[in-house]
Design a protein around this motif. Structure first.
Motif, PDB file in Angstrom:
ATOM      1  N   UNK A  19       0.810  -1.213   0.000  1.00 34.80           N
ATOM      2  CA  UNK A  19       0.000   0.000   0.000  1.00 34.80           C
ATOM      3  C   UNK A  19       0.844   1.263   0.000  1.00 34.80           C
ATOM      4  N   UNK A  20       1.998   1.218   0.668  1.00 34.30           N
ATOM      5  CA  UNK A  20       2.904   2.366   0.744  1.00 34.30           C
ATOM      6  C   UNK A  20       4.281   1.858   1.142  1.00 34.30           C
ATOM      7  N   UNK A  21       5.309   2.611   0.762  1.00 34.35           N
ATOM      8  CA  UNK A  21       6.668   2.137   1.020  1.00 34.35           C
ATOM      9  C   UNK A  21       7.674   3.275   0.943  1.00 34.35           C
ATOM     10  N   UNK A  22       8.861   2.995   1.444  1.00 33.35           N
ATOM     11  CA  UNK A  22      10.006   3.888   1.310  1.00 33.35           C
ATOM     12  C   UNK A  22      11.080   3.157   0.514  1.00 33.35           C
ATOM     13  N   UNK A  23      12.117   3.868   0.131  1.00 33.78           N
ATOM     14  CA  UNK A  23      13.283   3.251  -0.500  1.00 33.78           C
ATOM     15  C   UNK A  23      14.483   3.526   0.401  1.00 33.78           C
ATOM     16  N   UNK A  24      15.077   2.467   0.932  1.00 35.86           N
ATOM     17  CA  UNK A  24      16.188   2.595   1.872  1.00 35.86           C
ATOM     18  C   UNK A  24      17.384   1.816   1.343  1.00 35.86           C
ATOM     19  N   UNK A  25      18.384   2.536   0.863  1.00 36.48           N
ATOM     20  CA  UNK A  25      19.575   1.913   0.306  1.00 36.48           C
ATOM     21  C   UNK A  25      20.639   1.715   1.384  1.00 36.48           C
ATOM     22  N   UNK A  42      19.680  -3.318   2.338  1.00 41.57           N
ATOM     23  CA  UNK A  42      18.792  -2.504   1.504  1.00 41.57           C
ATOM     24  C   UNK A  42      17.371  -3.060   1.554  1.00 41.57           C
ATOM     25  N   UNK A  43      16.408  -2.173   1.473  1.00 48.58           N
ATOM     26  CA  UNK A  43      15.024  -2.636   1.465  1.00 48.58           C
ATOM     27  C   UNK A  43      14.068  -1.478   1.533  1.00 48.58           C
ATOM     28  N   UNK A  44      12.934  -1.703   2.184  1.00 49.57           N
ATOM     29  CA  UNK A  44      11.935  -0.653   2.312  1.00 49.57           C
ATOM     30  C   UNK A  44      11.180  -0.815   3.613  1.00 49.57           C
ATOM     31  N   UNK A  45      10.642   0.299   4.066  1.00 46.87           N
ATOM     32  CA  UNK A  45       9.661   0.289   5.141  1.00 46.87           C
ATOM     33  C   UNK A  45       8.287   0.501   4.504  1.00 46.87           C
ATOM     34  N   UNK A  46       7.259   0.028   5.154  1.00 45.18           N
ATOM     35  CA  UNK A  46       5.942   0.203   4.563  1.00 45.18           C
ATOM     36  C   UNK A  46       4.943  -0.807   5.067  1.00 45.18           C
ATOM     37  N   UNK A  47       3.820  -0.898   4.367  1.00 46.45           N
ATOM     38  CA  UNK A  47       2.761  -1.812   4.773  1.00 46.45           C
ATOM     39  C   UNK A  47       2.089  -2.449   3.587  1.00 46.45           C
ATOM     40  N   UNK A  48       1.552  -3.644   3.787  1.00 49.17           N
ATOM     41  CA  UNK A  48       0.884  -4.348   2.693  1.00 49.17           C
ATOM     42  C   UNK A  48      -0.003  -5.473   3.188  1.00 49.17           C
ATOM     43  N   UNK A  74      12.063   1.277 -12.704  1.00 48.96           N
ATOM     44  CA  UNK A  74      11.953   2.659 -13.152  1.00 48.96           C
ATOM     45  C   UNK A  74      11.585   3.593 -11.999  1.00 48.96           C
ATOM     46  N   UNK A  75      10.684   3.139 -11.140  1.00 45.79           N
ATOM     47  CA  UNK A  75      10.215   3.993 -10.044  1.00 45.79           C
ATOM     48  C   UNK A  75      11.266   4.145  -8.956  1.00 45.79           C
ATOM     49  N   UNK A  76      11.876   3.026  -8.531  1.00 46.88           N
ATOM     50  CA  UNK A  76      12.817   3.089  -7.408  1.00 46.88           C
ATOM     51  C   UNK A  76      14.222   3.452  -7.858  1.00 46.88           C
ATOM     52  N   UNK A  77      14.451   3.561  -9.161  1.00 46.33           N
ATOM     53  CA  UNK A  77      15.781   3.875  -9.660  1.00 46.33           C
ATOM     54  C   UNK A  77      16.053   5.354  -9.814  1.00 46.33           C
ATOM     55  N   UNK A  78      15.027   6.195  -9.695  1.00 46.05           N
ATOM     56  CA  UNK A  78      15.205   7.628  -9.857  1.00 46.05           C
ATOM     57  C   UNK A  78      15.308   8.339  -8.521  1.00 46.05           C
ATOM     58  N   UNK A  79      14.827   9.604  -8.495  1.00 46.00           N
ATOM     59  CA  UNK A  79      14.815  10.379  -7.257  1.00 46.00           C
ATOM     60  C   UNK A  79      13.688   9.871  -6.369  1.00 46.00           C
ATOM     61  N   UNK A  80      14.043   9.225  -5.275  1.00 53.56           N
ATOM     62  CA  UNK A  80      13.030   8.600  -4.417  1.00 53.56           C
ATOM     63  C   UNK A  80      12.787   9.369  -3.121  1.00 53.56           C
ATOM     64  N   UNK A  81      13.376  10.536  -2.956  1.00 51.62           N
ATOM     65  CA  UNK A  81      13.204  11.279  -1.707  1.00 51.62           C
ATOM     66  C   UNK A  81      11.750  11.673  -1.454  1.00 51.62           C
ATOM     67  N   UNK A  82      11.028  12.241  -2.440  1.00 49.83           N
ATOM     68  CA  UNK A  82       9.618  12.572  -2.195  1.00 49.83           C
ATOM     69  C   UNK A  82       8.783  11.322  -1.887  1.00 49.83           C
ATOM     70  N   UNK A  83       9.047  10.243  -2.617  1.00 47.27           N
ATOM     71  CA  UNK A  83       8.327   8.990  -2.394  1.00 47.27           C
ATOM     72  C   UNK A  83       8.576   8.481  -0.976  1.00 47.27           C
ATOM     73  N   UNK A  84       9.837   8.490  -0.554  1.00 46.91           N
ATOM     74  CA  UNK A  84      10.183   7.987   0.770  1.00 46.91           C
ATOM     75  C   UNK A  84       9.561   8.840   1.873  1.00 46.91           C
ATOM     76  N   UNK A  85       9.541  10.146   1.676  1.00 45.75           N
ATOM     77  CA  UNK A  85       8.898  11.025   2.662  1.00 45.75           C
ATOM     78  C   UNK A  85       7.412  10.715   2.783  1.00 45.75           C
ATOM     79  N   UNK A  86       6.758  10.477   1.643  1.00 44.15           N
ATOM     80  CA  UNK A  86       5.337  10.110   1.661  1.00 44.15           C
ATOM     81  C   UNK A  86       5.132   8.763   2.342  1.00 44.15           C
ATOM     82  N   UNK A  87       6.036   7.819   2.085  1.00 43.72           N
ATOM     83  CA  UNK A  87       5.945   6.505   2.715  1.00 43.72           C
ATOM     84  C   UNK A  87       6.120   6.571   4.215  1.00 43.72           C
ATOM     85  N   UNK A  88       7.025   7.427   4.667  1.00 41.47           N
ATOM     86  CA  UNK A  88       7.239   7.587   6.108  1.00 41.47           C
ATOM     87  C   UNK A  88       5.998   8.146   6.792  1.00 41.47           C
TER      88      UNK A  88
END
Length: 278
Positions: free
Chosen positions: A15-21, A28-34, A178-192
């Protein structure tokens, strides 16, 4: 130990996630829920001199599966079946990697523990660029919340203690790489923000609301998906977008009530398992 073993891995909708390298694929992985689903991936691994992979009767190249077999120093025939579509946000690649690890361990008698096999599958998927958090969620089952990223020795999992009927409708594919390979800062902030909301209120209703908000804030919501979600809301239902895919999922009968011909499944409380082993 036998010449063949079978594993089942539940599907997973994020449902939502972060990108954590991290410095290592295992970190490496992600935080989030599903939600993990009773619709999943059944994997059979058989001893063979050369590696071959088939999915639903068709030959397929899956880098994560090949990496798992390489890590286990194993060649095998991997035969997988799933009702879930590829590239549409159901964790099929993660299911293939984890199912291969579990079944190969059983068939070849490697003697590795569950967490060791999850670590191998998670690292393989991260290195392949096909996912960040599906494997650890599919190993857990239920409605997992990934509070820290990475494989079992690094992550921290919690869960929403709930079950539900789930409906889903797939409209198309999105590329995880394509999604996690670019600028993921806004996505990660939304996921947090989404994860923080659900941790404070660990209920399915809060999870669905956070998922909808995440898709908007991360700029991933497509017009086609938004239209379906709006239709479900007008019919009194609760729907959101699956990450990453042009897929809408709803609790209960949300999609059906809105007039859509949806596929029906349920939340799957157990995690991935070996089948038919005495």
């Amino acid at each position: 130990m036998s010449d063949e073993a079978h594993a089942f891995v539940p599907g997973h909708i994020t449902g939502f996630f972060t990108v954590d390298r991290g410095d290592d694929p295992i970190e490496t992985g992600s935080r989030g829920g599903g939600l993990t689903l009773s619709d999943g991936v059944s994997v059979t691994v058989s001893r063979e001199a050369e590696t071959e992979i088939t999915l639903n009767g068709e030959p397929i190249a899956v880098e994560a599966v090949e990496r798992v077999l390489d890590a286990l120093r194993t060649t095998a025939t991997v035969t997988a079946e799933t009702p879930l579509p590829l590239g549409s946000g159901f964790g099929v690649s993660g299911g293939l990697a984890l199912g291969t690890a579990l079944a190969a361990n059983a068939a070849f008698g490697h003697g590795l523990s569950y967490n060791e096999l999850v670590t191998i599958a998670h690292g393989a998927e991260v290195q392949s660029g096909s996912g960040l958090g599906d494997v650890v969620a599919q190993a857990r089952g239920g409605v997992p919340l990934r509070l820290e990223p990475g494989g079992p020795q690094f992550n921290y999992l919690d869960a929403i203690p709930a079950r539900s009927r789930v409906e889903y409708l797939t409209l198309g594919e999105l590329s995880t790489a394509d999604v996690v390979g670019g600028d993921t800062e806004p996505l990660t902030a939304a996921g947090e923000r989404a994860l923080s909301t659900v941790v404070k209120e660990p209920k399915l209703s809060a999870f669905m609301q956070a998922a909808r908000q995440f898709s908007r804030e991360a700029d991933l919501l497509t017009p086609e998906v938004k239209s379906v979600i709006d239709d479900v809301a007008e019919a009194g239902g609760d729907a959101a977008m699956a990450m990453l895919g042009e897929t809408v999922f709803a609790l209960g009968t949300g999609l059906s009530d809105a007039g859509y011909d949806a596929t029906v499944t349920t939340v799957y409380p157990p995690g991935a398992t070996i089948e038919d082993e005495g």
